[in-house]
Write a protein that holds these residues in place. Sequence first.
Motif, PDB file in Angstrom:
ATOM      1  N   GLY A   1       0.866  -1.179   0.000  1.00 48.59           N
ATOM      2  CA  GLY A   1       0.000   0.000   0.000  1.00 48.59           C
ATOM      3  C   GLY A   1       0.896   1.220   0.000  1.00 48.59           C
ATOM      4  O   GLY A   1       1.977   1.201   0.582  1.00 48.59           O
ATOM      5  N   ALA A   2       0.477   2.272  -0.652  1.00 44.34           N
ATOM      6  CA  ALA A   2       1.332   3.452  -0.838  1.00 44.34           C
ATOM      7  C   ALA A   2       1.323   4.354   0.389  1.00 44.34           C
ATOM      8  O   ALA A   2       0.966   5.524   0.315  1.00 44.34           O
ATOM      9  CB  ALA A   2       0.888   4.217  -2.077  1.00 44.34           C
ATOM     10  N   LEU A   3       1.730   3.824   1.532  1.00 43.87           N
ATOM     11  CA  LEU A   3       1.777   4.637   2.740  1.00 43.87           C
ATOM     12  C   LEU A   3       3.019   5.528   2.724  1.00 43.87           C
ATOM     13  O   LEU A   3       4.119   5.048   2.455  1.00 43.87           O
ATOM     14  CB  LEU A   3       1.821   3.755   3.988  1.00 43.87           C
ATOM     15  CG  LEU A   3       0.558   2.985   4.352  1.00 43.87           C
ATOM     16  CD1 LEU A   3       0.808   2.106   5.565  1.00 43.87           C
ATOM     17  CD2 LEU A   3      -0.602   3.934   4.614  1.00 43.87           C
ATOM     18  N   PRO A   4       2.870   6.813   3.043  1.00 43.33           N
ATOM     19  CA  PRO A   4       4.033   7.706   3.094  1.00 43.33           C
ATOM     20  C   PRO A   4       4.803   7.502   4.398  1.00 43.33           C
ATOM     21  O   PRO A   4       4.328   6.844   5.325  1.00 43.33           O
ATOM     22  CB  PRO A   4       3.390   9.099   3.042  1.00 43.33           C
ATOM     23  CG  PRO A   4       2.057   8.906   3.702  1.00 43.33           C
ATOM     24  CD  PRO A   4       1.616   7.514   3.318  1.00 43.33           C
ATOM     25  N   ALA A   5       5.988   8.104   4.482  1.00 39.98           N
ATOM     26  CA  ALA A   5       6.811   7.984   5.688  1.00 39.98           C
ATOM     27  C   ALA A   5       6.077   8.500   6.922  1.00 39.98           C
ATOM     28  O   ALA A   5       6.280   7.995   8.031  1.00 39.98           O
ATOM     29  CB  ALA A   5       8.128   8.731   5.499  1.00 39.98           C
TER      30      ALA A   5
END
Length: 198
Positions: free
Chosen positions: A148-152
Motif C-alpha cells: 500500500g502506498a503509505l508515506p513515511a
Amino acid sequence: AATTPAGRVDLGVVAVTARIGADLVQSSGVVLDADRGLVLTTAHGVWGARSLKVSTGIAVLHGRIVARDACDDLAVVETQPRLPGLVAVRPSADGTLLTGRPIVAARRRSGLPSRGPELLTQRVTVKPGAAPALLPGLRARRTMTLEGALPAAASGAPLLGADGRLAGMAQVVQRGGRTVRAVLPWDAIGSRLRELKP
C-alpha cells in the motif's frame, strides 16, 4: 472497513512531530493507555528528538519518550499534559494478522484540529513472509511486508482489522531512494511491551 465508531478511532490515533537536529520528522501513533497518556509509535521517528509534539483529536500536546526498543523499532511516548477524552485502541482479540486480506491504516494530520478531515484511512494488505530490513541494526524478526502506498508520515500508524481493533503497526522507512514498508503484528508488539520498563 473497521467497525469501531469513527469518533472513537479519531480519539485514539495521533500524529507525532519530532524535532531531530534541524529537521522536523512526521510520524503516526496510537493511544495505548488513555489514563496515563501513553502512545505507541516507531522508535526511528522519535530517536534523538529535542522536542516532541503529539497532535490528537482534542489538542496538540507535548510528548516525552518513556520507553523504546530500537531493535523492534518501538517507542512509547507520554503526552503532557494529560487530557481527558483520548481513547485507547484495543488490541485484536486473537493477536493475529490475516495475510492477503485488506486492513485499514489510520493516521491523522498534524497540528491543531480544524474543520477538514483529520483522520486519514487507507486500505493496505499484509503479505506473508518476512519484510526486508528497515534500517541497519533493526532486528524486527516478526515483521511482514506491507503493501500500500503509505508515506513515511504513516510510520507508527495503527493497522485496524475488520473488528476495528489494533492488529499491528505500520513501519515505513525511506532508504536508498526507495520506501520500505513493513508491519509489526500486535502479538510481537504486546510481548515486547511487557518487557519494556517506562
